[in-house]
Structure formats: C-alpha cells, structure tokens
Design a protein around this motif. Structure first.
Motif, PDB file in Angstrom:
ATOM      1  N   SER A  30       0.825  -1.214   0.000  1.00  3.64           N
ATOM      2  CA  SER A  30       0.000   0.000   0.000  1.00  3.64           C
ATOM      3  C   SER A  30       0.859   1.263   0.000  1.00  3.64           C
ATOM      4  O   SER A  30       0.375   2.347  -0.326  1.00  3.64           O
TER       5      SER A  30
ATOM      6  N   SER B  30      -7.814  -1.215   1.206  1.00  4.44           N
ATOM      7  CA  SER B  30      -7.235  -0.304   2.197  1.00  4.44           C
ATOM      8  C   SER B  30      -7.925   1.053   2.108  1.00  4.44           C
ATOM      9  O   SER B  30      -8.514   1.400   1.080  1.00  4.44           O
TER      10      SER B  30
ATOM     11  N   VAL C 265      -3.271   4.148   3.122  1.00  6.14           N
ATOM     12  CA  VAL C 265      -2.379   4.266   1.969  1.00  6.14           C
ATOM     13  C   VAL C 265      -1.466   5.487   2.117  1.00  6.14           C
ATOM     14  O   VAL C 265      -0.266   5.423   1.845  1.00  6.14           O
TER      15      VAL C 265
END
Length: 246
Positions: free
Chosen positions: A144, A154, A159
């Motif tokens: 991520s 996510s 992120v």
C-alpha cells in the motif's frame, strides 16, 4: 551473519505478522522483545514462545499512536535490551472503507501509529543500535506504500500513511549509509494470518493461494540474515497471481 543470539525488538508483536515473527525469531534462537499496545496479546504470544523454547521473552507496552507511550517503551527497552541488535517496525493500525466514512480519530490513529510513532521509536532507539558492531532497522511497509499499487480494500488514510512510512525508510537509508546500521524494508501484499504454532503454518500453498505470515516472516529473516557486506534495501512480496498490480 547468523541471527542466533541476536536481540530483536518487534512492534505489533501481540498479533498477526509481528507475533508470527516473534515466535519464528525465538525458534531461530534469537532473543525477541515484544512491543505492542495490547498487554493481553503480548502475554499470550510470550506464553507460546516460552512453551516452545523454555525462555520467556520480555514484553513492553508501546502504543505507537501515543508518543508518551513510545518514550516510556524506549526507557524500558534501554534497561531490558541494552544489547539491541535489530528493530522491526511491524506495528501499524489499519482501517478500511470509504474515505468519507473515516472519523478524525481513525485518521489520527492510523497516521500517528504508522508514521509519527514509528519514526519517534526509531529515533529514540538509534543510540542503542549505534553501539552495536552491526545492527538493523527493518520496516514492514506493505504494498500500500508503493505508488503503483492499487488500494485493494485499504483506506485512503492507510495508503497515505504507508506512503509516508516508505519515504521515511528511504530517507533514513540515505542518512545512515556508512554507519553500522542497515536499513531495510519489505512490502507484502494481502496476508493471511497464521502462527508457527498453527498446523497450517507448514502447509504448502499453490500459485493461486494468498500469502501467509510464514511467507513474509521467512522473507524478513532472510533479509536480516545477510552477511554484513550485503543489504537488501527493499523487497516487494506478493502472491504469484497478483492483485495489487492489476
């Protein structure tokens, strides 16, 4: 470099990947110190390690989202593990779902634990690590944190936090070049949680199966076990039939 006898501090060691790494490290005759915010989880993993190895690891409460807790944890580590060889930054709070559904508290917890807390802990432990002939700072960043990886469940805060964490690792690598401290990182994809104490730990997986904690733990230990003249600065590990890049 042999890992046997090395002292390794692991954040997020009360569950998931951090817990699996702590147990596997003890199996390799390392001396793990377990850090995490959940005391019950830490004590449970410490008990599993003691049952397997006969040696009970030290546990230190450390809430990465709370800088006062980070400072307290480092003070205890200086007493419990003055011979610290390896720091593994594995702890990080996660949140999923749409950005507009995230609360300010969730956003702060994710950012503070992944970025501010991890950076503060690392900075405070540098004096200990610098006294060793060779030491490692290893961070579990996740895919991520890579600019080309898709979100895959996510959240935007997670992120963003992992991207910042990746930037921290890259900057720290540059600053510590020439020192006895190696800076390394790993970027795993989605992981299925499994512990070395589970029967499923040793199950062989097919190409279509997702990653397990075992895959990532073995990669981390491989990176840390390299000779002193070798640094695997960054490793991306994803299942063969990737989801992050498609």
């Amino acid at each position: 470099m042999t890992l046997s006898g090395k002292t390794i501090a692991i954040t997020g060691a009360g569950r998931g990947l951090g817990a699996a790494l702590a147990i596997a490290a003890a199996d390799r005759h390392m001396k793990p110190v377990l850090l995490g915010r959940n005391e019950r989880g830490l004590l449970e993993i410490a008990g599993l390690i003691e049952a397997r190895s006969g040696r009970r690891p030290d546990c230190v409460i450390c809430d990465l989202a709370d800088l006062a807790s980070v400072a307290s944890a480092v003070a205890k580590l200086a007493i419990l593990a003055p011979d610290l060889d390896i720091l593994v930054n594995s702890g990080s709070q996660w949140t999923g779902g749409a950005f507009e559904a995230q609360t300010d508290e969730q956003i702060a917890s994710v950012i503070n634990s992944t970025v501010s807390g991890t950076i503060a802990l690392t900075r405070r432990l540098l004096p200990l690590l610098s006294t060793r002939p060779a030491a490692d700072i290893h961070t579990v960043v996740s895919m991520s944190g890579l600019p080309y990886a898709r979100m895959r469940g996510s959240s935007v805060p997670f992120v963003a936090a992992k991207a910042a964490q990746n930037g921290f690792v890259q900057a720290l690598t540059e600053e510590l070049i020439g020192s006895p401290i190696r800076v390394t990182s790993i970027h795993p994809g989605i992981i299925e949680d499994v512990l070395p104490t589970d029967d499923t730990w040793n199950e062989e997986r097919n190409a279509s199966d997702m990653l397990s904690d075992r895959n990532v733990v073995e990669a981390i230990l491989y990176i840390l076990d390299q000779p002193a003249n070798v640094a695997i600065r960054s490793l991306v590990i994803e299942r063969a039939r990737t989801e992050f890049l498609s």
